[in-house]
Design an enzyme around this catalytic site. Structure first.
Site, short mmCIF file in Angstrom:
data_model
loop_
_atom_site.label_atom_id
_atom_site.label_comp_id
_atom_site.label_asym_id
_atom_site.label_seq_id
_atom_site.Cartn_x
_atom_site.Cartn_y
_atom_site.Cartn_z
N TYR A 46 0.05 1.81 13.11
CA TYR A 46 -0.57 1.37 11.87
C TYR A 46 -0.18 2.30 10.71
CZ TYR A 46 -4.24 0.71 8.38
OH TYR A 46 -4.92 0.52 7.20
N SER A 80 -2.76 3.46 3.09
CA SER A 80 -3.88 4.04 3.84
C SER A 80 -3.76 5.55 3.93
CB SER A 80 -3.88 3.44 5.25
OG SER A 80 -4.71 4.19 6.10
#
Ligand SMILES: NC(=O)c1ccc[n+]([C@@H]2O[C@H](COP(=O)([O-])OP(=O)(O)OC[C@H]3O[C@@H](n4cnc5c(N)ncnc54)[C@H](O)[C@@H]3O)[C@@H](O)[C@H]2O)c1
Length: 315
Positions: A150, A125
């Protein structure tokens, strides 16, 4: 090719599976249809996939190692997309993130290596860039300042994959996706939330006082990058997959308003913890090595999402 794809009921997994099936590949998809967001949306995506030739669905958890071992047997590639994908949810549910995004990742990577699968492509990501404010973000930039659990999970995945390549020569490609949007998109992401609020006469909650910039990437472009990575199967690479354009959040809102044919009431709120003010991908490496050429601008992509939303929800 036979591809073992995790997270096939998810937004990106669904579209990737479709593309692979359309070109004649076989896909063994695994997903536990987790309740992180409306499972009905995932079930509907699965219904559409189940109609296609070459698709086998396994309802199950990537944490179930014997199941993973059994279903991965004899495949040519692993494409690992299953994860808890929201930044904000990770603040309230840290243990789930460690378990699914780290232990789950380990299960897939370790099993693929043990079974000597020819290669694994996995979702990272743009969140790995975190507090590094240099733009555009390049794969060579420092990624040691993650702002959320995350982001840290994705960085951890990249490290684990790197170590497995170093130890066992296992082929791994990590893809850093930049804000993916399009039809069948996730209900926890801005485009869905804004469209939903606008069409249901609620004010749009706009964080960062609207002063944020994002590199928005249309789903079909992302899928082209994933499929090219599966085909190239480099020994060890990380690629940015973004559109390579920076859009003002308020321009994005304007395009949503135009697509919905009405003006939104807006509620401006401060930045949320874990968010970054701006993102922009340097995609020169993906262009050169994957032939990655994102084509879709927000003016073309947003109306396609709104059209899907109206049809799906009958609004
Ligand atoms: N959408 C984006 O903008 C974006 C940006 C950067 C990275 N990513 C990454 O891309 C990947 C796909 O994201 P997405 O937007 O399609 O998310 P998504 O939530 O729509 O898809 C993830 C899928 O994984 C499944 N899943 C979750 N935990 C599981 C488990 N334990 N076992 C089996 N299946 C499980 C979910 O049910 C879901 O269908 C994720 O790894 C995400 O972190 C997405």
């Amino acid at each position: 090719m036979k591809v073992f794809l995790t997270g096939c009921a998810g937004f990106i997994g669904y579209h990737t599976t479709l593309r692979l099936l359309e070109r004649g590949d076989q896909v063994i998809g695994i997903d536990n249809v987790s309740p992180y967001y409306d499972p009905k949306l995932k079930e509907r995506r699965l219904e559409l996939l189940n109609d296609k030739r070459g698709f086998t669905f396994v309802r199950g958890d990537i944490l179930d190692r014997p199941l993973v071992a059994e279903t991965m047997k004899g495949v040519d590639r692993v494409c690992h997309l299953a994860a808890l994908a929201g930044v904000r949810y990770s603040f309230e549910h840290p243990e789930e993130y460690i378990s699914i995004n780290i232990e789950g990742f380990f299960n897939i990577l370790d099993e693929a290596r043990k079974q000597e699968i020819a290669g694994m492509i996995y979702a990272s990501s743009s969140s790995v860039y975190g507090g590094n404010t240099k733009l555009p973000s390049s794969e060579e930039d420092r990624v040691d300042d993650q702002l959320s659990l995350y982001g840290m999970n994705k960085k951890d995945n990249e490290l684990m994959a790197h170590t497995y390549h170093h130890l066992y020569g296992f082929p791994v490609t990590g893809l850093r996706f930049f804000t993916v949007y399009g039809p069948w998109g996730r209900p926890d992401m801005a485009l869905f939330l804004f469209t939903d609020a606008l069409l249901n006469d609620r004010p749009l909650q706009i964080f960062g006082e609207g002063k944020m910039q994002r590199d928005f990437t249309y789903i079909d472009d992302i899928v082209s990058g994933i499929v090219a990575s599966i085909d190239k199967n480099y020994p060890e690479e990380i690629f940015n997959l973004g559109c390579g354009r920076q859009e003002e959040l308020m321009d994005y809102v304007k395009v949503i308003e135009e697509s919905c044919g009405r003006e939104a009431k807006k509620e401006f709120l401060p930045m949320q913890p874990g968010d970054v003010r701006a993102s922009l991908a340097d995609i020169s490496k993906a262009k050169k090595m994957l032939g990655f050429e994102p084509k879709t601008t927000i003016r073309e992509g947003v109306p396609k999402f709104v059209e899907w939303y109206r049809e799906y929800y009958g609004v």
